[in-house]
Design an enzyme around this catalytic site. Structure first.
Site, mmCIF file in Angstrom:
data_model
loop_
_atom_site.group_PDB
_atom_site.id
_atom_site.type_symbol
_atom_site.label_atom_id
_atom_site.label_comp_id
_atom_site.label_asym_id
_atom_site.label_seq_id
_atom_site.Cartn_x
_atom_site.Cartn_y
_atom_site.Cartn_z
ATOM 1 N N ARG A 1 0.867 -1.185 0.000
ATOM 2 C CA ARG A 1 0.000 0.000 0.000
ATOM 3 C C ARG A 1 0.898 1.226 0.000
ATOM 4 O O ARG A 1 1.775 1.362 0.859
ATOM 5 C CB ARG A 1 -0.900 0.005 1.248
ATOM 6 C CG ARG A 1 -2.090 0.971 1.139
ATOM 7 C CD ARG A 1 -2.839 1.103 2.458
ATOM 8 N NE ARG A 1 -2.039 1.828 3.426
ATOM 9 C CZ ARG A 1 -1.836 1.438 4.680
ATOM 10 N NH1 ARG A 1 -2.371 0.337 5.155
ATOM 11 N NH2 ARG A 1 -1.073 2.151 5.495
ATOM 12 N N GLU B 1 4.928 7.145 2.293
ATOM 13 C CA GLU B 1 5.736 5.922 2.373
ATOM 14 C C GLU B 1 5.044 4.836 1.566
ATOM 15 O O GLU B 1 3.883 4.972 1.180
ATOM 16 C CB GLU B 1 5.875 5.453 3.832
ATOM 17 C CG GLU B 1 4.553 5.075 4.465
ATOM 18 C CD GLU B 1 4.678 4.580 5.902
ATOM 19 O OE1 GLU B 1 5.807 4.403 6.381
ATOM 20 O OE2 GLU B 1 3.631 4.369 6.529
ATOM 21 N N GLU C 1 8.336 0.673 11.036
ATOM 22 C CA GLU C 1 6.971 0.633 10.503
ATOM 23 C C GLU C 1 5.990 0.604 11.686
ATOM 24 O O GLU C 1 6.370 0.394 12.820
ATOM 25 C CB GLU C 1 6.775 -0.632 9.651
ATOM 26 C CG GLU C 1 7.709 -0.714 8.458
ATOM 27 C CD GLU C 1 7.625 0.508 7.558
ATOM 28 O OE1 GLU C 1 6.523 1.028 7.359
ATOM 29 O OE2 GLU C 1 8.671 0.958 7.075
ATOM 30 N N GLY C 2 4.696 0.784 11.359
ATOM 31 C CA GLY C 2 3.671 0.581 12.377
ATOM 32 C C GLY C 2 3.076 1.862 12.936
ATOM 33 O O GLY C 2 2.211 1.826 13.792
ATOM 34 N N SER D 1 -2.326 -2.851 6.107
ATOM 35 C CA SER D 1 -3.613 -3.234 6.716
ATOM 36 C C SER D 1 -4.788 -2.423 6.181
ATOM 37 O O SER D 1 -4.647 -1.505 5.385
ATOM 38 C CB SER D 1 -3.525 -3.108 8.236
ATOM 39 O OG SER D 1 -3.149 -1.800 8.578
ATOM 40 N N LYS E 1 12.639 2.996 4.901
ATOM 41 C CA LYS E 1 12.653 4.448 4.661
ATOM 42 C C LYS E 1 13.927 4.862 3.923
ATOM 43 O O LYS E 1 13.915 5.773 3.106
ATOM 44 C CB LYS E 1 12.580 5.211 5.995
ATOM 45 C CG LYS E 1 11.391 4.865 6.876
ATOM 46 C CD LYS E 1 10.095 5.395 6.306
ATOM 47 C CE LYS E 1 8.925 5.202 7.260
ATOM 48 N NZ LYS E 1 8.541 3.815 7.442
ATOM 49 N N ARG F 1 -7.597 7.425 5.367
ATOM 50 C CA ARG F 1 -7.555 7.523 6.830
ATOM 51 C C ARG F 1 -7.458 8.990 7.211
ATOM 52 O O ARG F 1 -6.762 9.768 6.547
ATOM 53 C CB ARG F 1 -6.345 6.762 7.387
ATOM 54 C CG ARG F 1 -6.484 5.253 7.251
ATOM 55 C CD ARG F 1 -5.185 4.554 7.578
ATOM 56 N NE ARG F 1 -4.125 5.033 6.704
ATOM 57 C CZ ARG F 1 -2.832 4.824 6.922
ATOM 58 N NH1 ARG F 1 -2.434 4.155 7.984
ATOM 59 N NH2 ARG F 1 -1.930 5.290 6.077
ATOM 60 N N ASN G 1 4.193 0.763 2.068
ATOM 61 C CA ASN G 1 4.197 -0.347 3.031
ATOM 62 C C ASN G 1 4.265 -1.651 2.252
ATOM 63 O O ASN G 1 3.313 -2.003 1.554
ATOM 64 C CB ASN G 1 2.905 -0.337 3.865
ATOM 65 C CG ASN G 1 2.732 0.959 4.617
ATOM 66 O OD1 ASN G 1 3.321 1.152 5.658
ATOM 67 N ND2 ASN G 1 1.940 1.873 4.069
ATOM 68 N N LYS H 1 12.562 10.647 10.108
ATOM 69 C CA LYS H 1 11.968 9.302 10.080
ATOM 70 C C LYS H 1 13.008 8.231 10.410
ATOM 71 O O LYS H 1 14.015 8.123 9.706
ATOM 72 C CB LYS H 1 11.402 9.000 8.681
ATOM 73 C CG LYS H 1 10.199 9.836 8.292
ATOM 74 C CD LYS H 1 9.661 9.361 6.947
ATOM 75 C CE LYS H 1 8.225 9.793 6.737
ATOM 76 N NZ LYS H 1 7.604 9.107 5.610
#
Length: 476
Positions: A126, A145, A370-371, A152, A307, A452, A147, A366
């Protein structure tokens, strides 16, 4: 960005309260669900996943641009994952100071030395963007970024359009409700997993979701699982611990867990250092990488999503190396890059440090994590850089231009949170899938989107991190 919902609706507190109740019930009816914080491993008590009361206006051109470039990003990630020299060079500084990236890279080197057991590659990723608002009022799509690991909300975002359609109808906004797009990433993600399973060629073999200890977001996975079961493809959910205890390879390197042959390992866990709580878990990751099972992602694709790789790709001439003779593709990808700057040792990295310390509010610092919830902003950038600026530790970070999206007013619906109007910022994601066998790209598609939204007072963090909420784009 223009408000889509007029003030007479937004400011009518009685109507908003009624709509919020309707919205929550509709979310439950549609299966936009999460387990509760208190009991993350039981479905006895569930609640709605947090979401916006209304969809958010998104410029149609930018939306279509994000979808159109996704297949090129799929190709790019796949090419990087197959280029060990590029990965070695890009990550050399990071590996020296970041133990987690170094451990992953060692697995990558070992697999290269032994030779890959499996020529089938499955990518589910994604790419996330924000709209950077220029001073003249126009806006441009900029990538935050990509992923490549456990991307998710493909499941839940397949169910949210019907929630917003219903809310808009009840609010008397029929025209807007009819303009909301269908979206079904769950089916697209499952389609790619199914293709990899089919190419693996054993009807008895299972798709193993490798899941985290805390499974609050299980329903997001279940949508993809159910799409696979519809195709008569068996799925199991296992943790790292299960693989440590019951996992093994036979003489042909076929992976068995709990006595089942595994055709596809779909990693939904393993992207953060804290997921590797013991040496046995690292051994289990290596065993899965060495196996004949198709890995999503494999170790090269995991490293391609770091990254540091993102920053190196923004250097002049790098994209051209991956897309020789395809200037239009290079142009399409590069148009989405924000300014990215190295913190490697040397004059270029020194210049980045000076630039960040002089104007920290212009940038985001950065780390290779991740997360959600890991990035560093504002005065905190100065604190971190002052501590590491003269040492190699700084190479564990990259610096990126801060993107300035326009805010839109909305209500964020969250369990136990007061119902109040917020200034909100949104992030648009495009889901990409690809399947390759040897040199042959069997599937390469964009399979849906994710919007989002969070209150503008929060700098960082996604839905699972508890900051952002699910949303839908209403194209304008």
């Amino acid at each position: 960005m223009a408000q889509v919902i007029p003030d007479e609706v937004m400011m009518n507190t009685t109507l908003i309260k009624d709509l919020a109740d309707v919205a929550k019930d509709t979310a439950l009816l549609q299966g936009v669900l999460m387990r509760s914080k208190e009991t993350p491993n039981s479905s006895e008590l569930v609640t709605y996943a947090p979401f916006t009361l209304f969809p958010t206006p998104v410029p149609k051109d930018a939306f279509l641009q994000a979808l159109a470039v996704q297949t090129h990003y799929n190709t790019l990630v796949d090419k990087i994952s197959q280029d060990p020299d590029f990965l070695q060079e890009a990550l050399a500084g990071t590996i020296a100071v970041d133990d987690f990236t170094a451990r992953l890279f060692r697995i990558h080197q070992q697999i290269l030395k032994e030779g890959k057991s499996q020529s089938i590659v499955l990518g589910l990723n994604r790419s996330d963007y924000m709209l950077d608002q220029r001073e003249d009022g126009s806006s441009s799509l900029k990538q935050i970024e990509i992923n490549t690991f456990a991307a998710s909300f493909g499941g839940l975002s397949s169910r949210t359009p019907d929630v917003h359609r219903h809310v808009l109808k009840v609010a008397g906004r029929l025209e807007e409700s009819q303009r909301l797009l269908d979206n079904n990433p769950a089916a697209g993600l499952a389609g790619a997993v199914a293709k990899a399973w089919e190419l693996y060629g054993s009807e008895r073999a299972v798709v193993m979701f490798l899941v985290e200890e805390n499974q609050r977001n299980i329903f997001d996975h279940r949508y993809v699982e159910n799409e696979l079961w519809k195709r008569k493809i068996p799925t199991v959910r296992r943790r790292f611990d299960d693989v440590c205890k019951t996992g093994s390879l036979d003489q042909d390197k076929r992976l068995f867990v709990d006595g089942c042959e595994v055709a596809v390992v779909y990693f939904r866990n393993g992207y953060m250092p804290q997921h590797y709580t013991s040496e046995q878990i690292w051994d289990a990751r290596l065993m899965m990488e060495r196996s004949l099972a198709v890995k999503c992602p494999d170790i090269g694709t995991h490293l391609a999503g770091t990254k540091k790789v993102q920053q190196v790709l923004a250097r002049p001439g790098v994209l051209e190396k991956f897309f020789p003779d395809q200037p239009q593709v290079v142009e399409q990808i590069r148009a989405t890059f924000a300014g990215l700057y190295t913190l490697d040792m040397g004059p270029e990295g020194d210049k980045t440090v000076e630039m960040a310390l002089a104007a920290p509010d212009r940038f985001v610092l950065k780390p290779q994590r991740e997360g959600g919830g890991n990035n560093i902003y504002g005065s905190e950038i100065c604190q971190v850089l002052e501590g590491v600026k003269d040492g190699a530790e700084r190479t564990a970070y990259i610096l990126m231009d801060k993107i300035h999206p326009a805010s839109v007013q909305n209500y964020l619906l969250r369990r136990d949170a007061p119902l109040k109007i917020s200034n909100c910022l949104s992030e648009l994601g495009a889901f990409g899938v690809y399947v390759r066998r040897g040199k042959d790209m069997v599937m390469n598609e964009c399979v849906g989107h994710l919007l989002r939204t969070k209150s503008s007072e929060h700098s960082d963090g996604g839905v699972a991190a508890g900051v952002a909420v699910l949303d839908n784009p209403l194209l304008v």
